[in-house]
Write a protein that holds these residues in place. Structure first.
Motif, PDB file in Angstrom:
ATOM      1  N   ILE A  14       0.831  -1.203   0.000  1.00 36.20           N
ATOM      2  CA  ILE A  14       0.000   0.000   0.000  1.00 36.20           C
ATOM      3  C   ILE A  14       0.869   1.258   0.000  1.00 36.20           C
ATOM      4  N   VAL A  15       1.922   1.250   0.814  1.00 34.91           N
ATOM      5  CA  VAL A  15       2.824   2.416   0.887  1.00 34.91           C
ATOM      6  C   VAL A  15       3.487   2.658  -0.468  1.00 34.91           C
ATOM      7  N   GLU A  16       3.956   1.582  -1.102  1.00 40.48           N
ATOM      8  CA  GLU A  16       4.606   1.736  -2.406  1.00 40.48           C
ATOM      9  C   GLU A  16       3.645   2.332  -3.435  1.00 40.48           C
ATOM     10  N   LEU A  17       2.434   1.784  -3.513  1.00 39.63           N
ATOM     11  CA  LEU A  17       1.471   2.289  -4.495  1.00 39.63           C
ATOM     12  C   LEU A  17       0.986   3.682  -4.135  1.00 39.63           C
ATOM     13  N   PHE A  18       0.894   3.966  -2.835  1.00 37.93           N
ATOM     14  CA  PHE A  18       0.464   5.308  -2.417  1.00 37.93           C
ATOM     15  C   PHE A  18       1.463   6.361  -2.889  1.00 37.93           C
ATOM     16  N   PHE A  19       2.740   6.095  -2.677  1.00 31.41           N
ATOM     17  CA  PHE A  19       3.743   7.079  -3.087  1.00 31.41           C
ATOM     18  C   PHE A  19       3.914   7.098  -4.605  1.00 31.41           C
ATOM     19  N   ASN A  20       3.656   5.991  -5.264  1.00 30.48           N
ATOM     20  CA  ASN A  20       3.636   6.025  -6.736  1.00 30.48           C
ATOM     21  C   ASN A  20       2.524   6.930  -7.232  1.00 30.48           C
ATOM     22  N   LEU A  21       1.351   6.778  -6.598  1.00 35.82           N
ATOM     23  CA  LEU A  21       0.234   7.645  -6.968  1.00 35.82           C
ATOM     24  C   LEU A  21       0.531   9.108  -6.621  1.00 35.82           C
ATOM     25  N   TYR A  22       1.142   9.322  -5.476  1.00 34.66           N
ATOM     26  CA  TYR A  22       1.491  10.685  -5.075  1.00 34.66           C
ATOM     27  C   TYR A  22       2.496  11.305  -6.056  1.00 34.66           C
ATOM     28  N   SER A  23       3.458  10.506  -6.488  1.00 33.78           N
ATOM     29  CA  SER A  23       4.445  11.001  -7.450  1.00 33.78           C
ATOM     30  C   SER A  23       3.783  11.353  -8.780  1.00 33.78           C
ATOM     31  N   ILE A  24       2.826  10.512  -9.207  1.00 31.09           N
ATOM     32  CA  ILE A  24       2.125  10.793 -10.468  1.00 31.09           C
ATOM     33  C   ILE A  24       1.311  12.075 -10.338  1.00 31.09           C
ATOM     34  N   GLN A  25       0.649  12.274  -9.193  1.00 38.41           N
ATOM     35  CA  GLN A  25      -0.134  13.493  -8.996  1.00 38.41           C
ATOM     36  C   GLN A  25       0.755  14.734  -9.027  1.00 38.41           C
ATOM     37  N   LYS A  26       1.904  14.667  -8.383  1.00 39.99           N
ATOM     38  CA  LYS A  26       2.812  15.802  -8.409  1.00 39.99           C
ATOM     39  C   LYS A  26       3.321  16.067  -9.819  1.00 39.99           C
ATOM     40  N   GLU A  27       3.555  15.013 -10.569  1.00 41.45           N
ATOM     41  CA  GLU A  27       4.003  15.187 -11.958  1.00 41.45           C
ATOM     42  C   GLU A  27       2.911  15.829 -12.805  1.00 41.45           C
ATOM     43  N   ILE A  28       1.650  15.429 -12.550  1.00 44.09           N
ATOM     44  CA  ILE A  28       0.535  16.038 -13.289  1.00 44.09           C
ATOM     45  C   ILE A  28       0.412  17.512 -12.933  1.00 44.09           C
ATOM     46  N   GLN A  29       0.527  17.834 -11.639  1.00 40.80           N
ATOM     47  CA  GLN A  29       0.454  19.237 -11.238  1.00 40.80           C
ATOM     48  C   GLN A  29       1.575  20.057 -11.859  1.00 40.80           C
ATOM     49  N   LEU A  30       2.771  19.498 -11.917  1.00 43.33           N
ATOM     50  CA  LEU A  30       3.897  20.206 -12.524  1.00 43.33           C
ATOM     51  C   LEU A  30       3.668  20.421 -14.013  1.00 43.33           C
ATOM     52  N   ASN A  31       3.137  19.416 -14.681  1.00 43.32           N
ATOM     53  CA  ASN A  31       2.859  19.550 -16.120  1.00 43.32           C
ATOM     54  C   ASN A  31       1.789  20.608 -16.363  1.00 43.32           C
ATOM     55  N   ARG A  32       0.749  20.639 -15.517  1.00 39.14           N
ATOM     56  CA  ARG A  32      -0.289  21.666 -15.674  1.00 39.14           C
ATOM     57  C   ARG A  32       0.286  23.061 -15.450  1.00 39.14           C
ATOM     58  N   MET A  33       1.150  23.168 -14.464  1.00 39.80           N
ATOM     59  CA  MET A  33       1.774  24.469 -14.206  1.00 39.80           C
ATOM     60  C   MET A  33       2.624  24.907 -15.394  1.00 39.80           C
ATOM     61  N   MET A  34       3.358  23.994 -15.972  1.00 43.92           N
ATOM     62  CA  MET A  34       4.190  24.351 -17.127  1.00 43.92           C
ATOM     63  C   MET A  34       3.319  24.709 -18.325  1.00 43.92           C
ATOM     64  N   ILE A  35       2.185  24.022 -18.498  1.00 44.19           N
ATOM     65  CA  ILE A  35       1.288  24.345 -19.616  1.00 44.19           C
ATOM     66  C   ILE A  35       0.698  25.738 -19.424  1.00 44.19           C
ATOM     67  N   GLU A  36       0.277  26.053 -18.177  1.00 40.68           N
ATOM     68  CA  GLU A  36      -0.281  27.386 -17.921  1.00 40.68           C
ATOM     69  C   GLU A  36       0.760  28.477 -18.184  1.00 40.68           C
ATOM     70  N   ARG A  37       1.992  28.269 -17.781  1.00 46.40           N
ATOM     71  CA  ARG A  37       3.039  29.267 -18.035  1.00 46.40           C
ATOM     72  C   ARG A  37       3.311  29.404 -19.530  1.00 46.40           C
ATOM     73  N   ALA A  38       3.290  28.261 -20.220  1.00 43.95           N
ATOM     74  CA  ALA A  38       3.513  28.336 -21.663  1.00 43.95           C
ATOM     75  C   ALA A  38       2.404  29.082 -22.359  1.00 43.95           C
ATOM     76  N   GLU A  39       1.126  28.894 -21.922  1.00 45.09           N
ATOM     77  CA  GLU A  39       0.008  29.609 -22.523  1.00 45.09           C
ATOM     78  C   GLU A  39       0.117  31.103 -22.265  1.00 45.09           C
ATOM     79  N   ARG A  40       0.519  31.501 -21.053  1.00 44.58           N
ATOM     80  CA  ARG A  40       0.686  32.906 -20.751  1.00 44.58           C
ATOM     81  C   ARG A  40       1.832  33.527 -21.576  1.00 44.58           C
ATOM     82  N   PHE A  41       2.879  32.742 -21.784  1.00 49.47           N
ATOM     83  CA  PHE A  41       4.008  33.243 -22.571  1.00 49.47           C
ATOM     84  C   PHE A  41       3.618  33.440 -24.030  1.00 49.47           C
ATOM     85  N   VAL A  42       2.759  32.529 -24.558  1.00 48.99           N
ATOM     86  CA  VAL A  42       2.329  32.657 -25.952  1.00 48.99           C
ATOM     87  C   VAL A  42       1.433  33.863 -26.117  1.00 48.99           C
ATOM     88  N   ARG A  43       0.575  34.116 -25.137  1.00 46.61           N
ATOM     89  CA  ARG A  43      -0.292  35.271 -25.226  1.00 46.61           C
ATOM     90  C   ARG A  43       0.489  36.572 -25.135  1.00 46.61           C
TER      91      ARG A  43
END
Length: 218
Positions: A189-218
């Protein structure tokens, strides 16, 4: 053992699917590692541990049944015999005589194992009927009302004591295996929990980078 591990994997998958479904909704629920472990402990206790406990209890019950009294009924249906066999006469000589008879018997025995010695006490009672048709027609009965006997092996070890020791060791191994299974379950459970947590953080980072890229294009 393998079935327990497969069942544990299915339970872990259900926990993660429940967490992911909760997190994917509009009103997302936040689950901590302690909460996931608590849910896992509850599911492990109701699924895996109860199943293994039933198997262990059946093994202990089968061992206890061996020490209970046993009742045995032997029944011989009418056995008819027609033969020519030698018979010893009153003067000591023998003569071949045609014998035609029928025998029937019924007996009941009660046996009890003595754990401290490994021996067995027997109580038997029975009746036998013999019908002679030739050379003379006669009828006789033999009734054994009560017979007490004891069987004890002198040059053989007490198998009941050894089986009891083996059962105690198996129960100890079962307790250790249950603890190990719980720890392996929580580790997964601990292994899968932190795998899921790592994936969530990666998704949040990707969304943040996409938002910055959209602002830069505008």
């Amino acid at each position: 053992m393998f079935e327990s591990m497969k069942r544990a994997d299915r339970i872990i998958l259900l926990i993660l699917l429940f967490v992911c479904h909760s997190l994917s909704g509009q009103d997302a629920c936040i689950f901590s590692l302690e909460q996931c472990l608590a849910v896992g402990d509850a599911l492990y206790a109701t699924q895996v541990r109860q199943s293994n406990a039933r198997i262990n209890e059946c093994r202990n019950r089968m061992f206890r049944i061996r020490t209970l009294p046993k009742v045995k009924l032997d029944l011989t249906l009418p056995n008819m015999v027609n033969s020519i066999s030698p018979v010893t006469l009153n003067d000591g000589s023998e003569m071949f005589i045609n014998r035609f008879y029928m025998s029937s018997s019924v007996s009941m025995s009660l046996s009890q194992l003595l754990p401290f010695t490994g021996g067995t006490v027997f109580i038997t009672s029975g009746m036998t009927r013999l019908d002679n048709f030739a050379p003379q027609r006669t009828k006789s009965f033999n009734f054994n009302f009560f017979n007490l006997s004891y069987s004890q092996s002198v040059f053989y070890f007490n198998s009941h004591k050894w089986d009891k020791r083996i059962l105690e060791k198996e129960n100890a191994v079962y307790e250790v295996s249950d603890i190990q299974g719980q720890e392996a379950f929580n580790q997964r459970i601990v292994e899968l929990f932190f795998n899921l947590y790592s994936i969530q953080k990666e998704i949040q980072l990707n969304r943040m980078m996409i938002e910055r890229a959209e602002r830069f294009v505008r």
